[in-house]
Design a protein around this motif. Structure first.
Motif, PDB file in Angstrom:
ATOM      1  N   GLN A 186      -3.799  -5.579  -3.026  1.00  0.00           N
ATOM      2  CA  GLN A 186      -2.672  -6.161  -2.281  1.00  0.00           C
ATOM      3  C   GLN A 186      -2.819  -5.901  -0.778  1.00  0.00           C
ATOM      4  N   ARG A 187      -3.235  -4.649  -0.435  1.00  0.00           N
ATOM      5  CA  ARG A 187      -3.419  -4.334   0.992  1.00  0.00           C
ATOM      6  C   ARG A 187      -4.546  -5.173   1.575  1.00  0.00           C
ATOM      7  N   GLY A 188      -5.574  -5.410   0.757  1.00  0.00           N
ATOM      8  CA  GLY A 188      -6.704  -6.248   1.197  1.00  0.00           C
ATOM      9  C   GLY A 188      -6.259  -7.664   1.534  1.00  0.00           C
ATOM     10  N   LEU A 189      -5.185  -8.095   0.894  1.00  0.00           N
ATOM     11  CA  LEU A 189      -4.658  -9.451   1.163  1.00  0.00           C
ATOM     12  C   LEU A 189      -3.611  -9.439   2.285  1.00  0.00           C
ATOM     13  N   GLY A 190      -3.384  -8.236   2.853  1.00  0.00           N
ATOM     14  CA  GLY A 190      -2.497  -8.150   4.019  1.00  0.00           C
ATOM     15  C   GLY A 190      -1.081  -7.712   3.699  1.00  0.00           C
ATOM     16  N   LEU A 191      -0.845  -7.242   2.471  1.00  0.00           N
ATOM     17  CA  LEU A 191       0.514  -6.828   2.098  1.00  0.00           C
ATOM     18  C   LEU A 191       0.737  -5.362   2.476  1.00  0.00           C
ATOM     19  N   ASP A 192       1.896  -5.102   3.072  1.00  0.00           N
ATOM     20  CA  ASP A 192       2.231  -3.731   3.463  1.00  0.00           C
ATOM     21  C   ASP A 192       2.946  -3.072   2.283  1.00  0.00           C
ATOM     22  N   VAL A 193       2.203  -2.292   1.515  1.00  0.00           N
ATOM     23  CA  VAL A 193       2.765  -1.686   0.306  1.00  0.00           C
ATOM     24  C   VAL A 193       2.423  -0.196   0.254  1.00  0.00           C
ATOM     25  N   GLN A 194       3.399   0.588  -0.194  1.00  0.00           N
ATOM     26  CA  GLN A 194       3.219   2.041  -0.209  1.00  0.00           C
ATOM     27  C   GLN A 194       3.149   2.573  -1.636  1.00  0.00           C
ATOM     28  N   ILE A 195       2.453   3.724  -1.773  1.00  0.00           N
ATOM     29  CA  ILE A 195       2.487   4.436  -3.062  1.00  0.00           C
ATOM     30  C   ILE A 195       3.421   5.628  -2.872  1.00  0.00           C
ATOM     31  N   LEU A 196       4.339   5.827  -3.813  1.00  0.00           N
ATOM     32  CA  LEU A 196       5.297   6.943  -3.708  1.00  0.00           C
ATOM     33  C   LEU A 196       5.168   7.865  -4.910  1.00  0.00           C
ATOM     34  N   THR A 197       5.235   9.172  -4.655  1.00  0.00           N
ATOM     35  CA  THR A 197       5.285  10.131  -5.762  1.00  0.00           C
ATOM     36  C   THR A 197       6.735  10.149  -6.288  1.00  0.00           C
ATOM     37  N   PRO A 198       6.951  10.686  -7.497  1.00  0.00           N
ATOM     38  CA  PRO A 198       8.338  10.766  -7.988  1.00  0.00           C
ATOM     39  C   PRO A 198       9.246  11.521  -7.007  1.00  0.00           C
ATOM     40  N   LYS A 199       8.686  12.572  -6.357  1.00  0.00           N
ATOM     41  CA  LYS A 199       9.488  13.345  -5.397  1.00  0.00           C
ATOM     42  C   LYS A 199       9.926  12.454  -4.217  1.00  0.00           C
ATOM     43  N   GLN A 200       8.984  11.652  -3.756  1.00  0.00           N
ATOM     44  CA  GLN A 200       9.331  10.753  -2.638  1.00  0.00           C
ATOM     45  C   GLN A 200      10.374   9.708  -3.056  1.00  0.00           C
ATOM     46  N   VAL A 201      10.274   9.255  -4.314  1.00  0.00           N
ATOM     47  CA  VAL A 201      11.281   8.293  -4.811  1.00  0.00           C
ATOM     48  C   VAL A 201      12.657   8.961  -4.777  1.00  0.00           C
ATOM     49  N   LYS A 202      12.701  10.207  -5.262  1.00  0.00           N
ATOM     50  CA  LYS A 202      13.978  10.947  -5.328  1.00  0.00           C
ATOM     51  C   LYS A 202      14.554  11.184  -3.932  1.00  0.00           C
ATOM     52  N   GLU A 203      13.652  11.469  -2.974  1.00  0.00           N
ATOM     53  CA  GLU A 203      14.133  11.700  -1.606  1.00  0.00           C
ATOM     54  C   GLU A 203      14.768  10.426  -1.031  1.00  0.00           C
ATOM     55  N   ARG A 204      14.126   9.295  -1.308  1.00  0.00           N
ATOM     56  CA  ARG A 204      14.662   8.030  -0.774  1.00  0.00           C
ATOM     57  C   ARG A 204      15.895   7.557  -1.510  1.00  0.00           C
ATOM     58  N   TYR A 205      15.848   7.727  -2.846  1.00  0.00           N
ATOM     59  CA  TYR A 205      16.923   7.188  -3.687  1.00  0.00           C
ATOM     60  C   TYR A 205      17.451   8.303  -4.595  1.00  0.00           C
ATOM     61  N   PRO A 206      18.266   9.211  -4.034  1.00  0.00           N
ATOM     62  CA  PRO A 206      18.704  10.383  -4.815  1.00  0.00           C
ATOM     63  C   PRO A 206      19.471  10.006  -6.080  1.00  0.00           C
ATOM     64  N   TYR A 207      19.989   8.781  -6.132  1.00  0.00           N
ATOM     65  CA  TYR A 207      20.789   8.359  -7.295  1.00  0.00           C
ATOM     66  C   TYR A 207      19.934   7.791  -8.427  1.00  0.00           C
ATOM     67  N   ILE A 208      18.589   7.893  -8.329  1.00  0.00           N
ATOM     68  CA  ILE A 208      17.733   7.470  -9.443  1.00  0.00           C
ATOM     69  C   ILE A 208      17.222   8.715 -10.162  1.00  0.00           C
ATOM     70  N   ASP A 209      17.291   8.725 -11.487  1.00  0.00           N
ATOM     71  CA  ASP A 209      16.718   9.816 -12.272  1.00  0.00           C
ATOM     72  C   ASP A 209      15.223   9.509 -12.436  1.00  0.00           C
TER      73      ASP A 209
ATOM     74  N   ILE B 174      18.480   6.104 -16.395  1.00  0.00           N
ATOM     75  CA  ILE B 174      17.667   6.035 -15.164  1.00  0.00           C
ATOM     76  C   ILE B 174      18.556   5.908 -13.923  1.00  0.00           C
ATOM     77  N   PHE B 175      19.650   5.190 -14.068  1.00  0.00           N
ATOM     78  CA  PHE B 175      20.577   4.983 -12.938  1.00  0.00           C
ATOM     79  C   PHE B 175      21.952   5.484 -13.398  1.00  0.00           C
ATOM     80  N   PRO B 176      22.168   6.820 -13.363  1.00  0.00           N
ATOM     81  CA  PRO B 176      23.379   7.391 -13.984  1.00  0.00           C
ATOM     82  C   PRO B 176      24.694   6.778 -13.483  1.00  0.00           C
ATOM     83  N   PHE B 177      24.714   6.298 -12.233  1.00  0.00           N
ATOM     84  CA  PHE B 177      25.973   5.709 -11.721  1.00  0.00           C
ATOM     85  C   PHE B 177      26.408   4.494 -12.544  1.00  0.00           C
ATOM     86  N   LEU B 178      25.457   3.849 -13.219  1.00  0.00           N
ATOM     87  CA  LEU B 178      25.807   2.641 -13.988  1.00  0.00           C
ATOM     88  C   LEU B 178      26.715   2.951 -15.177  1.00  0.00           C
ATOM     89  N   SER B 179      26.637   4.187 -15.674  1.00  0.00           N
ATOM     90  CA  SER B 179      27.422   4.517 -16.873  1.00  0.00           C
ATOM     91  C   SER B 179      28.921   4.395 -16.612  1.00  0.00           C
TER      92      SER B 179
END
Ligand code: FAD
Length: 379
Positions: A109-132, A289-294
């Motif tokens: 994807q990056r080779g085709l010019g797309l700006d895409v990131q890889i995130l660890t689970p910790k990084q996901v949690k930091e960005r989106y604390p409301y996701i399990d 996965i998204f506890p707020f939905l309950s």
């Protein structure tokens, strides 16, 4: 309705309306769109409206990237606010093998010019604390991905096409087609019409339309169910999706959460029923996965169809067997997001004999003779 048009399009979903709009935009407005029900009554009006460029096959990435650049201008170009938001797409992997594949996908994807990131689970949690993030192996994220309102995007293309002189006829069903030496004769519930060019944009009914002109399109339609919650204040920017976790979810501009999953037990065919099993499974999985939905109530649940092709990529082009019969079908669950680029490309192919922005030659029907390399990033 006139008796004769240069181009007839079967299907008033986003694909048919995008093709019609682009034909007219490039100067050909002697076009008619036949829609047997109302605009966006098919898969388009039933879809989640996700717009994602993160695919495993380069063709889909290229088409989606072109579509995003067209979606970015669509509200302004057509005068219809399509509620387009680029809050990103968060793709979560729960499987080691899939996570390894994601790393390869990102390189491509990056080779085709797309700006895409890889995130660890910790990084996901930091960005989106409301996701399990329990069980998440890895995630990818592209900020320019997002979503729009599928009805409004469909109407935007239809409105702009009509303004340029296209006839869009709702509640007008094409019942049979006769292939003539110099075109087609279409038998509709409102009368008979001739056209020089015929385009199949009939979504879940693409195979039936192919049969009417004697072309076997290898597509099959599968029911997909989807549901929406009551609205709350907006806080969830990305569209979240997982192929190994089998779900997708986003918050609409009006605050509702819309979500769905695939069901491997589905048999091909048209079926618009809904099941309690779907609601139960979705509610259980998504609340973990998204506890707020309950805390939220489900307000509506409906179904639509994925028109699947053998490799889960669209089939686009002119029939080698019946000249001037074109198709844009088999979108396999991602036709909403590809419709702008596909409409533009097919219109260019018809009018100029070549495409100007994306190469769609590898998406023709012939490809299945060489074998099938399946797109992996589909729920
Ligand atoms: P349609 O919208 O189905 O339009 C075809 C039209 O042809 C229909 O309106 C039908 O009535 C008409 N028609 C058929 N036969 C005839 C006839 N004989 N005469 C006249 N008219 C006829 N895609 C995405 O990109 N992002 C998503 O997030 C997404 N989520 C989805 C979620 C669900 C639950 C479903 C079901 C699909 C989803 N999709 C998504 C897929 C997307 O909806 C489709 O790929 C896309 O809408 C296809 O558009 P279309 O115009 O080809 O088909």
């Amino acid at each position: 309705m006139k008796n004769e048009y240069k181009v007839a399009i079967i299907g008033g979903g986003i694909v048919g309306c995008s093709i019609a709009y682009h034909l007219a935009k490039f100067g050909e407005s002697d076009v008619v769109v036949f829609e047997k029900s109302y605009l966006s009554s098919g898969s388009t009006g039933r879809c989640a409206g996700g717009i994602r460029q993160q695919w495993s096959s380069p063709n889909n990435v290229i088409l989606a990237m072109r579509s995003v650049s067209l979606f970015e201008k669509l509200s302004q170009e057509t005068g219809v606010d399509i509620e387009y938001e680029q809050g990103g797409y968060l793709v979560l992997s729960y499987d080691d093998q899939e996570a390894a594949q994601f790393e390869k996908n990102v390189e491509m994807q990056r080779g085709l010019g797309l700006d895409v990131q890889i995130l660890t689970p910790k990084q996901v949690k930091e960005r989106y604390p409301y996701i399990d993030v329990d069980g998440v192996r890895l995630a990818t994220f592209c900020q320019k991905d997002g979503h729009a309102n599928p009805h409004l995007a469909n109407f935007a293309y239809a409105k702009a096409a009509r303004r340029l002189g296209v006839d869009i006829l709702t509640h007008t069903e094409v019942i049979a087609v006769e292939v003539l030496k110099d075109g087609f004769e279409l038998f509709t519930n409102k009368g008979i019409v001739r056209s020089q060019i015929l385009i199949n944009a009939a979504g879940p009914y693409s195979r039936e339309i192919g049969k009417m002109v004697g072309v076997d399109l290898p597509t099959e339609s599968y029911r997909h169910q989807i549901m929406v919650t009551e609205a709350v204040k907006n806080f969830f920017d990305p569209m979240a999706i997982s192929f190994s976790g089998n779900f997708y979810m986003r918050q609409t501009k009006h605050g509702q959460f819309i979500m769905g999953q695939g069901d491997i037990d589905e048999k091909p065919g048209i079926n618009n029923d809904v099941t309690y099993k779907f609601e139960k499974e979705m509610a259980k999985k998504m609340s973990k996965i998204f506890p707020f939905l309950s805390k939220l109530r489900i307000v509506r649940h409906w179904s639509g169809h994925y028109n699947m092709s053998p490799d889960a990529q669209p089939i686009i082009g002119e029939s080698p067997k019946v000249p001037n019969f074109y198709y844009a079908v088999g979108f396999s669950g991602h036709g909403f997001m590809l419709a702008p680029a596909v409409g533009e490309a097919l219109a260019q192919m018809i009018l100029y004999g070549k495409t100007l922005h994306v190469d769609i030659s590898e998406l023709n029907l012939d490809r299945f003779e060489k074998g099938v390399v399946r797109e992996k990033n589909v729920v």
